[in-house]
Design a protein around this motif. Sequence first.
Motif, PDB file in Angstrom:
ATOM      1  N   ARG A 265      -4.021   5.707  -9.621  1.00 54.52           N
ATOM      2  CA  ARG A 265      -4.243   6.742  -8.754  1.00 54.52           C
ATOM      3  C   ARG A 265      -5.501   6.191  -7.931  1.00 54.52           C
ATOM      4  O   ARG A 265      -5.701   6.627  -6.905  1.00 54.52           O
ATOM      5  CB  ARG A 265      -4.487   7.879  -9.454  1.00 54.52           C
ATOM      6  CG  ARG A 265      -3.144   8.530 -10.008  1.00 54.52           C
ATOM      7  CD  ARG A 265      -2.023   8.532  -9.025  1.00 54.52           C
ATOM      8  NE  ARG A 265      -0.773   8.937  -9.569  1.00 54.52           N
ATOM      9  CZ  ARG A 265       0.245   8.795  -8.948  1.00 54.52           C
ATOM     10  NH1 ARG A 265       0.187   8.820  -7.738  1.00 54.52           N
ATOM     11  NH2 ARG A 265       1.539   9.187  -9.497  1.00 54.52           N
ATOM     12  N   LEU A 266      -6.323   5.536  -8.693  1.00 51.18           N
ATOM     13  CA  LEU A 266      -7.720   4.882  -7.898  1.00 51.18           C
ATOM     14  C   LEU A 266      -7.034   3.906  -6.724  1.00 51.18           C
ATOM     15  O   LEU A 266      -7.635   4.204  -5.716  1.00 51.18           O
ATOM     16  CB  LEU A 266      -8.434   4.038  -9.186  1.00 51.18           C
ATOM     17  CG  LEU A 266      -9.785   3.501  -8.500  1.00 51.18           C
ATOM     18  CD1 LEU A 266     -10.556   4.658  -7.836  1.00 51.18           C
ATOM     19  CD2 LEU A 266     -10.602   3.093  -9.302  1.00 51.18           C
ATOM     20  N   ARG A 267      -6.328   3.172  -7.098  1.00 53.00           N
ATOM     21  CA  ARG A 267      -5.669   2.254  -6.198  1.00 53.00           C
ATOM     22  C   ARG A 267      -5.112   3.132  -5.027  1.00 53.00           C
ATOM     23  O   ARG A 267      -5.385   2.769  -3.779  1.00 53.00           O
ATOM     24  CB  ARG A 267      -4.557   1.446  -6.799  1.00 53.00           C
ATOM     25  CG  ARG A 267      -4.876   0.108  -7.110  1.00 53.00           C
ATOM     26  CD  ARG A 267      -3.682  -0.908  -7.789  1.00 53.00           C
ATOM     27  NE  ARG A 267      -4.081  -1.187  -8.966  1.00 53.00           N
ATOM     28  CZ  ARG A 267      -3.174  -1.111 -10.131  1.00 53.00           C
ATOM     29  NH1 ARG A 267      -2.254  -0.300  -9.980  1.00 53.00           N
ATOM     30  NH2 ARG A 267      -3.812  -1.580 -11.166  1.00 53.00           N
ATOM     31  N   GLN A 268      -4.340   4.213  -5.195  1.00 52.62           N
ATOM     32  CA  GLN A 268      -3.930   5.027  -4.185  1.00 52.62           C
ATOM     33  C   GLN A 268      -4.887   5.417  -3.380  1.00 52.62           C
ATOM     34  O   GLN A 268      -4.779   5.544  -2.258  1.00 52.62           O
ATOM     35  CB  GLN A 268      -3.115   5.862  -5.138  1.00 52.62           C
ATOM     36  CG  GLN A 268      -2.111   6.965  -4.002  1.00 52.62           C
ATOM     37  CD  GLN A 268      -1.066   7.915  -4.695  1.00 52.62           C
ATOM     38  OE1 GLN A 268      -1.194   7.869  -5.848  1.00 52.62           O
ATOM     39  NE2 GLN A 268      -0.271   8.742  -3.931  1.00 52.62           N
ATOM     40  N   ILE A 269      -5.874   5.948  -4.000  1.00 48.89           N
ATOM     41  CA  ILE A 269      -7.098   6.729  -3.215  1.00 48.89           C
ATOM     42  C   ILE A 269      -7.732   5.525  -2.189  1.00 48.89           C
ATOM     43  O   ILE A 269      -7.816   5.747  -0.933  1.00 48.89           O
ATOM     44  CB  ILE A 269      -8.300   6.990  -4.242  1.00 48.89           C
ATOM     45  CG1 ILE A 269      -7.586   8.434  -4.942  1.00 48.89           C
ATOM     46  CG2 ILE A 269      -9.291   7.726  -3.530  1.00 48.89           C
ATOM     47  CD1 ILE A 269      -8.443   8.730  -6.294  1.00 48.89           C
ATOM     48  N   LEU A 270      -7.961   4.427  -2.987  1.00 45.08           N
ATOM     49  CA  LEU A 270      -8.712   3.311  -2.051  1.00 45.08           C
ATOM     50  C   LEU A 270      -7.964   3.070  -0.900  1.00 45.08           C
ATOM     51  O   LEU A 270      -8.335   2.722   0.114  1.00 45.08           O
ATOM     52  CB  LEU A 270      -9.088   2.442  -2.965  1.00 45.08           C
ATOM     53  CG  LEU A 270     -10.337   2.438  -4.063  1.00 45.08           C
ATOM     54  CD1 LEU A 270     -10.391   1.479  -5.182  1.00 45.08           C
ATOM     55  CD2 LEU A 270     -11.594   2.426  -3.051  1.00 45.08           C
ATOM     56  N   TYR A 271      -6.708   2.863  -1.211  1.00 47.64           N
ATOM     57  CA  TYR A 271      -5.436   2.451  -0.433  1.00 47.64           C
ATOM     58  C   TYR A 271      -5.437   3.240   1.008  1.00 47.64           C
ATOM     59  O   TYR A 271      -5.529   2.821   2.064  1.00 47.64           O
ATOM     60  CB  TYR A 271      -3.980   2.055  -0.758  1.00 47.64           C
ATOM     61  CG  TYR A 271      -3.231   1.426  -0.132  1.00 47.64           C
ATOM     62  CD1 TYR A 271      -3.123  -0.034   0.111  1.00 47.64           C
ATOM     63  CD2 TYR A 271      -2.370   2.244   1.055  1.00 47.64           C
ATOM     64  CE1 TYR A 271      -2.284  -0.663   1.022  1.00 47.64           C
ATOM     65  CE2 TYR A 271      -1.784   1.727   1.952  1.00 47.64           C
ATOM     66  CZ  TYR A 271      -1.531   0.141   1.917  1.00 47.64           C
ATOM     67  OH  TYR A 271      -0.774  -0.442   2.694  1.00 47.64           O
ATOM     68  N   ASN A 272      -5.248   4.489   0.586  1.00 55.49           N
ATOM     69  CA  ASN A 272      -5.240   5.706   1.746  1.00 55.49           C
ATOM     70  C   ASN A 272      -6.640   5.693   2.707  1.00 55.49           C
ATOM     71  O   ASN A 272      -6.333   5.546   3.616  1.00 55.49           O
ATOM     72  CB  ASN A 272      -5.417   6.925   0.822  1.00 55.49           C
ATOM     73  CG  ASN A 272      -3.860   7.468   1.060  1.00 55.49           C
ATOM     74  OD1 ASN A 272      -3.292   7.437   1.901  1.00 55.49           O
ATOM     75  ND2 ASN A 272      -3.392   8.079  -0.005  1.00 55.49           N
ATOM     76  N   LEU A 273      -7.525   5.464   1.815  1.00 55.96           N
ATOM     77  CA  LEU A 273      -9.153   5.539   2.558  1.00 55.96           C
ATOM     78  C   LEU A 273      -9.028   4.254   3.428  1.00 55.96           C
ATOM     79  O   LEU A 273      -9.556   4.227   4.632  1.00 55.96           O
ATOM     80  CB  LEU A 273     -10.191   5.655   1.781  1.00 55.96           C
ATOM     81  CG  LEU A 273     -10.079   6.897   0.995  1.00 55.96           C
ATOM     82  CD1 LEU A 273     -11.396   6.979   0.161  1.00 55.96           C
ATOM     83  CD2 LEU A 273     -10.478   8.114   2.109  1.00 55.96           C
ATOM     84  N   LEU A 274      -8.961   2.988   3.032  1.00 53.84           N
ATOM     85  CA  LEU A 274      -8.882   1.817   3.689  1.00 53.84           C
ATOM     86  C   LEU A 274      -7.884   1.918   4.774  1.00 53.84           C
ATOM     87  O   LEU A 274      -8.429   1.311   5.916  1.00 53.84           O
ATOM     88  CB  LEU A 274      -8.721   0.622   2.621  1.00 53.84           C
ATOM     89  CG  LEU A 274      -9.933   0.305   1.737  1.00 53.84           C
ATOM     90  CD1 LEU A 274      -9.336  -0.686   0.633  1.00 53.84           C
ATOM     91  CD2 LEU A 274     -11.264  -0.363   2.679  1.00 53.84           C
ATOM     92  N   SER A 275      -6.612   2.138   4.634  1.00 55.00           N
ATOM     93  CA  SER A 275      -5.795   2.247   5.576  1.00 55.00           C
ATOM     94  C   SER A 275      -6.154   3.188   6.587  1.00 55.00           C
ATOM     95  O   SER A 275      -5.887   2.900   7.837  1.00 55.00           O
ATOM     96  CB  SER A 275      -4.303   2.385   5.102  1.00 55.00           C
ATOM     97  OG  SER A 275      -4.097   3.797   4.619  1.00 55.00           O
ATOM     98  N   ASN A 276      -6.473   4.223   6.197  1.00 53.91           N
ATOM     99  CA  ASN A 276      -7.308   5.130   7.195  1.00 53.91           C
ATOM    100  C   ASN A 276      -8.140   4.335   7.951  1.00 53.91           C
ATOM    101  O   ASN A 276      -8.344   4.826   9.444  1.00 53.91           O
ATOM    102  CB  ASN A 276      -7.722   6.414   6.449  1.00 53.91           C
ATOM    103  CG  ASN A 276      -6.802   7.658   6.671  1.00 53.91           C
ATOM    104  OD1 ASN A 276      -5.859   7.687   7.478  1.00 53.91           O
ATOM    105  ND2 ASN A 276      -7.191   8.661   6.169  1.00 53.91           N
ATOM    106  N   GLY A 277      -9.199   3.918   7.404  1.00 52.72           N
ATOM    107  CA  GLY A 277     -10.336   3.466   8.143  1.00 52.72           C
ATOM    108  C   GLY A 277      -9.839   2.320   8.983  1.00 52.72           C
ATOM    109  O   GLY A 277      -9.966   2.128  10.279  1.00 52.72           O
ATOM    110  N   ALA A 278      -8.983   1.564   8.566  1.00 46.13           N
ATOM    111  CA  ALA A 278      -8.511   0.261   9.456  1.00 46.13           C
ATOM    112  C   ALA A 278      -7.654   0.574  10.627  1.00 46.13           C
ATOM    113  O   ALA A 278      -7.734   0.419  11.778  1.00 46.13           O
ATOM    114  CB  ALA A 278      -7.435  -0.643   8.677  1.00 46.13           C
TER     115      ALA A 278
END
Lengths: 120, 546
Positions: free
Chosen positions: B437-450
């Motif tokens: 779930r931590l990976r999921q949160i980070l992935y979501n935020l990073l992909s949003n940012g990008a």
Amino acid sequence: MEIRILIADDTLSGRELLRSILESSGYEVVEAEDGEQVLERATAFEPHLVILDLQMPKFGGCAAAVALRKIPAFERTPIVALIAALPDGIPEQVAQAGFTGYLVKPIGPARLRQCVASLL
Amino acid sequence: MRDGVPDSVQASAVVQRDTLDHLNAERWLAAILETSDDAILGKSLSGIITSWNAGATRVFGYKANEAIGKHVSFLAWPGEEERIESFLEKLRCGERVTHFEVVRKHKNGRKVIVSISLSPIVDANGTIIGIAKIARDITERKTIEQALAANELRLRKLTELEETARAEVLAERKFRELIENAPDAILQVDSTGAIVIANRTAETMFGYSREELMGNGVDVLVPEANRAGHAGHRNSFASAGVTRPMGLGLDLFARRKDGTKFPVEISVSPVPTESGINVTAVIRDVTDRKQAERRVRSLQEKYMTELESRQKEAERLNCLKSEFMASISHELRTPLHTIIGFAELLEEETEGSLNEKQRRFLHHIHGDSEHLLRLINDVLDLSRIEAGGLHLRTESLSLQAIVAETVNAIRPYADSKSVSVREGDHLDVCVWADPMRLRQILYNLLSNGAKFTEAGGEVSVDAAVDESSVRITVADTGLGIAKEECTRIFDKFYQVGFTPVGVREGTGLGLAICKQLVEMQGGTIWVESEPGKGSHFHFSLPHSLV
């Protein structure tokens, strides 16, 4: 000697996808549509690796894996589970049934090839 | 009246001086003296009686010859001497005594009450030569007065008594009414268990008339089953001598004349009497209350049963929903799996080369399938979270390792947009979280940012230890978010209004899922942003010291 892989999926498209990816990599592929066929074809074909979809009619991937593991010839053969989703408890269930590992759909050519290569 | 002489006498004296000769005057005077009802006598200055009229004989019983020559004190009771002497002294000095009431002695020995008036007799030269005394018998008047006073006193006493009695009767009646009309039955039993007092309520409550109750054993009011122990209870209560109130939670029953039983509450108190200790009992019929209680209880039970069955139904529906979700998940992902798989296979062009247009079409098929897959995944995740079906497996994690994995996963996408990804300098810290779930949160935020950052920009991850938690920040140099949108972006299906063409590829669920996942792991998520200057997404997770 050609490396033989037995694949089992109840959908035609699923089977064709797996077969196409694996054959393009040079493997010999035999298909099964359900758990019963898996056991028949496995004894006749003696695959080096088995890929089983978990959800299949008659008896599914888990039951097939359990049955295969009871056959001395398949005691050490890598068996990979294909699962559509990852609800709680699936990894444990898969390990208990005797699978070597699992892949969560969708499975593209890159991941499948990488997985197969790592197990052979 | 003047000079101690009655008016008639005075008037005749005037007549004598002015019109008649001396002899005539003496005759007049003698006649008046003799007919007077009052005793009129003359005395010397020393108290010796010198004249005595008929009135004096009537008042004192003595004849003139028995009285004249005697000292006036012979008419007095012993002990009067001093006063008589003081009166004589007054007269000798020229003073008078008027209407003085004294008790004198009749010849027959009875008391005579007289009102006396004494005046000095003065000769032509002004010398006091004797004393005139008039004594009026007021015995009768006094007796009547006394009788009247006594009567009056008696009357007053009687009136008072009557009033007291009436007040007592009234108070008694009020008290009786109070007892009679009390909402509870009131009984008093003597030491043998016989009823000595019963109020009206007791009659109606038990169906017995007062005559039937009075003097009879109280046991008839106790249900047969409880009778055996009743006398014992009563006696032990009476000897303990302590009042027992109602509402002790005892389940007591009483019996009517017709044999029916009804629930009661009873308070009892001891009443000491000459013949032993009586017991007063106040009995309340609690039939209605018990019924109401039963009704409330049965309603409660009914509601509880209904609540339980509804809960079960809700649980069942929830189960069904989970099953449905699992099955949907499988059913949707299975065909998507082959669509994406074949698209990728075709893109490899191992089955033959594609022309530019075919390649572009295939790219659309592939891209949209991936989008559909993300949408399905997000919807399923969110529904599982909301149904409480998502179970976290938290453990102590190296943030650095998880960030590295996620950055590797996002890099191809960032590269495709010419956005650089940077790992911060403070990631060497452990957090308590579910790795997936931590990976999921980070992935979501990073992909949003990008997604919202233009070519040449940067997305980065860094962390800071903040007391017991670790604050992780995903920053970008992108478009930024307007202030009013900063909280709404965590809502489901919310997408920022100013989204550039071609990036409307999110599901609108990513941040809602992040928020839920962060909160489930004991943290909070928030954003700081300014349009044109990029965004900083912060979230906290428990700091793991292991």
